[in-house]
Enzyme design. Structure first.
Site, mmCIF file in Angstrom:
data_model
loop_
_atom_site.group_PDB
_atom_site.id
_atom_site.type_symbol
_atom_site.label_atom_id
_atom_site.label_comp_id
_atom_site.label_asym_id
_atom_site.label_seq_id
_atom_site.Cartn_x
_atom_site.Cartn_y
_atom_site.Cartn_z
ATOM 1 N N SER A 96 0.832 -1.195 0.000
ATOM 2 C CA SER A 96 0.000 0.000 0.000
ATOM 3 C C SER A 96 0.878 1.261 0.000
ATOM 4 C CB SER A 96 -0.955 -0.054 1.200
ATOM 5 O OG SER A 96 -1.965 0.923 1.099
ATOM 6 N N TRP A 97 0.771 2.132 1.008
ATOM 7 C CA TRP A 97 1.635 3.313 1.087
ATOM 8 C C TRP A 97 3.100 2.901 1.043
ATOM 9 C CZ3 TRP A 97 5.430 5.207 4.304
ATOM 10 C CH2 TRP A 97 5.689 6.595 4.266
#
Length: 260
Positions: A96-97
């Site tokens: 994700s991030w």
């Protein structure tokens, strides 16, 4: 667990020892998530694999950052951490991030990255976004501190098995960020993108994405796959949290890619 100061930043770091016969795996976590959130995936990995995790500034056990930071600066800190631990080369998995940070590490610390795994992620500001009602709920870390709220929104923002079992989100999303730590993570990605530079990622790359991910629509994985020269795309049936909720399904695919 230990606390290390590298590149001017103090980080809480966890190293699961391996046999030393293969490169360590460095895990870069999602926004607001402490390193414990990756426990289910780590437990699904082979015991001979050394696994390195850390909390970014202002998250989990890492102290508050004194000022905002940018992705390239944090990537340099990641490189300093790897060298402080005595490694010349590692495999990197960004979730994700953390997948954005992993791309930056692969660009800024090219010699350090043997293989790259990008899970449920995109190219930063220049990507195909999720729906506004989904992204608006990502602007706050409330889901980490309010279990009832986490269960209420999990299906909508995470998709996959969270649609039928949203209560599992409340158990996964713990030990999250401070308000400032979360804000600084958001700011680190504001206006930042790897889209024009994907062709410069030289490490063999596995792009892993779900077909029901409201936060990072599947088309973003296809963009990564087309832009990174030595990449392979693996699409699974599931949502944004599948690495944590169904690790037994994804870990073997990732392990086969990482095997020397």
């Amino acid at each position: 667990m230990e606390t290390l100061t590298v590149g001017g930043r103090t980080l809480r770091v966890d190293v699961r020892p391996g046999t030393g016969t293969r490169p360590p795996l460095l895990l870069l976590n999602g926004i607001g998530a402490s390193l414990e959130m990756l426990d289910p995936f780590v437990e699904a990995l082979p015991a001979d694999l050394e696994v390195v995790r850390f909390d970014v500034p202002g998250v989990g056990g890492s102290p508050q950052p004194s000022a905002p930071y940018r992705m390239p600066a944090l990537a340099r800190t990641v490189g300093a951490l790897v060298r402080e631990l005595g490694h010349r080369q590692v495999d990197v998995l960004g979730y994700s991030w953390g997948g954005g940070l992993a791309q930056q590490v692969a660009l800024s610390e090219r010699a350090l990255v043997r293989r790259l795994v990008l899970v449920a992620t995109g190219t930063g500001s220049l990507m195909v976004p999720g729906r506004p009602n989904v992204l608006s709920k990502m602007l706050t870390p409330r889901r980490y501190s309010d279990p009832a709220y986490a269960a209420r929104v999990a299906g909508e923002i995470y998709g996959g098995s969270m649609r039928t079992h949203p209560e599992r989100a409340a158990r996964l999303l713990h030990g999250g960020p401070s308000q400032r730590g979360y804000l600084y993570q958001l700011l680190a990605g504001a206006g930042w993108t790897t889209l024009p530079a994907l062709w410069m990622i030289g490490a063999p790359t596995l792009v892993v994405a779900g077909d029901d991910d409201p936060i990072i629509p599947l088309v973003n994985a296809r963009i990564l796959h087309r832009g990174i020269p030595r990449s392979t795309l693996h699409v699974y049936r599931g949502g944004h949290l599948a690495l944590l909720t169904e690790p037994a399904e994804l870990a073997p695919t990732i392990e086969r890619f990482l095997r020397p």
